[in-house]
Motif scaffolding. Structure first.
Motif, mmCIF file in Angstrom:
data_model
loop_
_atom_site.group_PDB
_atom_site.id
_atom_site.type_symbol
_atom_site.label_atom_id
_atom_site.label_comp_id
_atom_site.label_asym_id
_atom_site.label_seq_id
_atom_site.Cartn_x
_atom_site.Cartn_y
_atom_site.Cartn_z
ATOM 1 N N LEU A 198 1.110 13.563 -12.145
ATOM 2 C CA LEU A 198 -0.310 13.774 -12.428
ATOM 3 C C LEU A 198 -0.664 15.208 -12.078
ATOM 4 C CD1 LEU A 198 -1.720 10.568 -10.714
ATOM 5 C CD2 LEU A 198 -1.189 10.866 -13.138
ATOM 6 N N ALA A 199 -1.126 15.967 -13.056
ATOM 7 C CA ALA A 199 -1.670 17.302 -12.817
ATOM 8 C C ALA A 199 -3.177 17.127 -12.699
ATOM 9 C CB ALA A 199 -1.314 18.239 -13.961
ATOM 10 N N LEU A 200 -3.710 17.399 -11.510
ATOM 11 C CA LEU A 200 -5.111 17.126 -11.193
ATOM 12 C C LEU A 200 -5.840 18.431 -10.873
ATOM 13 C CD1 LEU A 200 -4.260 14.173 -8.818
ATOM 14 C CD2 LEU A 200 -5.277 13.940 -11.085
ATOM 15 N N ARG A 223 0.819 -1.206 0.000
ATOM 16 C CA ARG A 223 0.000 0.000 0.000
ATOM 17 C C ARG A 223 0.856 1.261 0.000
ATOM 18 N NH1 ARG A 223 -0.834 -2.347 4.999
ATOM 19 N NH2 ARG A 223 0.169 -1.235 6.677
ATOM 20 N N GLN A 224 2.145 1.111 0.241
ATOM 21 C CA GLN A 224 3.045 2.256 0.266
ATOM 22 C C GLN A 224 3.822 2.413 -1.035
ATOM 23 O OE1 GLN A 224 3.075 4.538 2.685
ATOM 24 N NE2 GLN A 224 1.403 3.380 3.559
ATOM 25 N N TYR A 225 3.470 1.677 -2.065
ATOM 26 C CA TYR A 225 4.171 1.770 -3.337
ATOM 27 C C TYR A 225 3.167 2.128 -4.408
ATOM 28 C CZ TYR A 225 7.412 0.864 -7.075
ATOM 29 O OH TYR A 225 8.223 1.015 -8.159
ATOM 30 N N PRO A 226 3.439 3.055 -5.239
ATOM 31 C CA PRO A 226 4.652 3.863 -5.288
ATOM 32 C C PRO A 226 4.618 4.973 -4.237
ATOM 33 C CG PRO A 226 3.199 4.509 -7.067
ATOM 34 C CD PRO A 226 2.530 3.359 -6.357
ATOM 35 N N ARG A 227 5.792 5.424 -3.833
ATOM 36 C CA ARG A 227 5.912 6.548 -2.918
ATOM 37 C C ARG A 227 5.443 7.803 -3.640
ATOM 38 N NH1 ARG A 227 6.176 4.734 2.072
ATOM 39 N NH2 ARG A 227 8.214 4.023 2.710
ATOM 40 N N VAL A 228 4.705 8.665 -2.952
ATOM 41 C CA VAL A 228 4.128 9.846 -3.611
ATOM 42 C C VAL A 228 4.400 11.125 -2.832
ATOM 43 C CG1 VAL A 228 2.259 8.517 -4.697
ATOM 44 C CG2 VAL A 228 1.871 9.611 -2.499
ATOM 45 N N ASN A 229 4.435 12.205 -3.581
ATOM 46 C CA ASN A 229 4.375 13.562 -3.042
ATOM 47 C C ASN A 229 3.111 14.181 -3.621
ATOM 48 O OD1 ASN A 229 6.825 13.315 -1.745
ATOM 49 N ND2 ASN A 229 7.968 14.423 -3.303
ATOM 50 N N ILE A 230 2.334 14.850 -2.778
ATOM 51 C CA ILE A 230 1.129 15.546 -3.240
ATOM 52 C C ILE A 230 1.301 17.010 -2.878
ATOM 53 C CG2 ILE A 230 -1.376 15.740 -3.072
ATOM 54 C CD1 ILE A 230 -1.395 12.785 -2.173
ATOM 55 N N THR A 231 1.260 17.864 -3.898
ATOM 56 C CA THR A 231 1.478 19.288 -3.700
ATOM 57 C C THR A 231 0.268 20.066 -4.195
ATOM 58 O OG1 THR A 231 3.813 18.879 -4.191
ATOM 59 C CG2 THR A 231 3.088 21.167 -4.184
ATOM 60 N N PRO A 232 -0.315 20.940 -3.373
ATOM 61 C CA PRO A 232 -1.397 21.787 -3.874
ATOM 62 C C PRO A 232 -0.833 22.823 -4.848
ATOM 63 C CG PRO A 232 -0.994 22.210 -1.537
ATOM 64 C CD PRO A 232 -0.047 21.145 -1.958
ATOM 65 N N THR A 233 -1.603 23.108 -5.873
ATOM 66 C CA THR A 233 -1.255 24.142 -6.849
ATOM 67 C C THR A 233 -2.439 25.102 -6.942
ATOM 68 O OG1 THR A 233 -2.184 22.982 -8.757
ATOM 69 C CG2 THR A 233 0.096 22.452 -8.175
#
Length: 149
Positions: A131-133, A41-51
């Motif tokens: 991913l640009a969300l 559940r920890q793969y892939p490692r992610v960074n989530i940044t607000p834009t």
């Protein structure tokens, strides 16, 4: 109930269990390995940044073929799935140490706001899935005019 809904429900239950036992045994660390029962559940490692437009998700997935990657979006939930191939010509028993495991993975991320699936952009370069969300129009803040009367 669909497979994705079942997986999201299991992940939600895991998160609740993690919160319930948080602080009970602080010396126990979460595993960093890729195991189907523990670390998958920890793969892939992610960074989530607000834009200003929404969110940027960067998922570190080296060695994964772009053809095996699948990204799904429903409301505010992003699911990244794929498969990391095992080294060719090496039997599992032949490893002295194997910390870079292989196999299928799935990672579900819940973001705070609904997203616009029509405007999502995904790129995969040098092992990094970006991913640009953008937020859905209904989730974007609106300035309200005030009538003075």
């Amino acid at each position: 109930m669909s497979v994705w809904e079942s997986l999201r429900e299991m992940d939600r239950l895991r998160q609740e269990m993690d919160r319930a036992f948080e602080g009970v045994a602080p010396w126990v660390k979460r595993p960093l390995v890729f195991l189907p029962a523990a670390g998958a559940r920890q793969y892939p490692r992610v960074n989530i940044t607000p834009t200003p437009e929404g969110y940027l998700v960067e998922a570190l997935a080296p060695g994964v073929s772009p053809e095996s990657l699948e990204v799904n979006l429903q409301g505010n939930v992003v699911t990244i799935a794929g498969e990391k191939p095992a080294p060719e010509g090496v039997q599992a028993a032949a490893f002295h140490r194997n910390e870079r495991a292989a196999g299928r993975f799935i990672r579900t991320l819940e973001l705070p706001q609904d997203l616009d699936p029509a405007k999502v952009r995904a790129t995969y370069t040098d092992g990094l899935l970006r991913l640009a969300l953008p937020r859905a129009e209904a989730a974007k803040p609106r300035r309200i005019a005030i009538d003075a009367g």
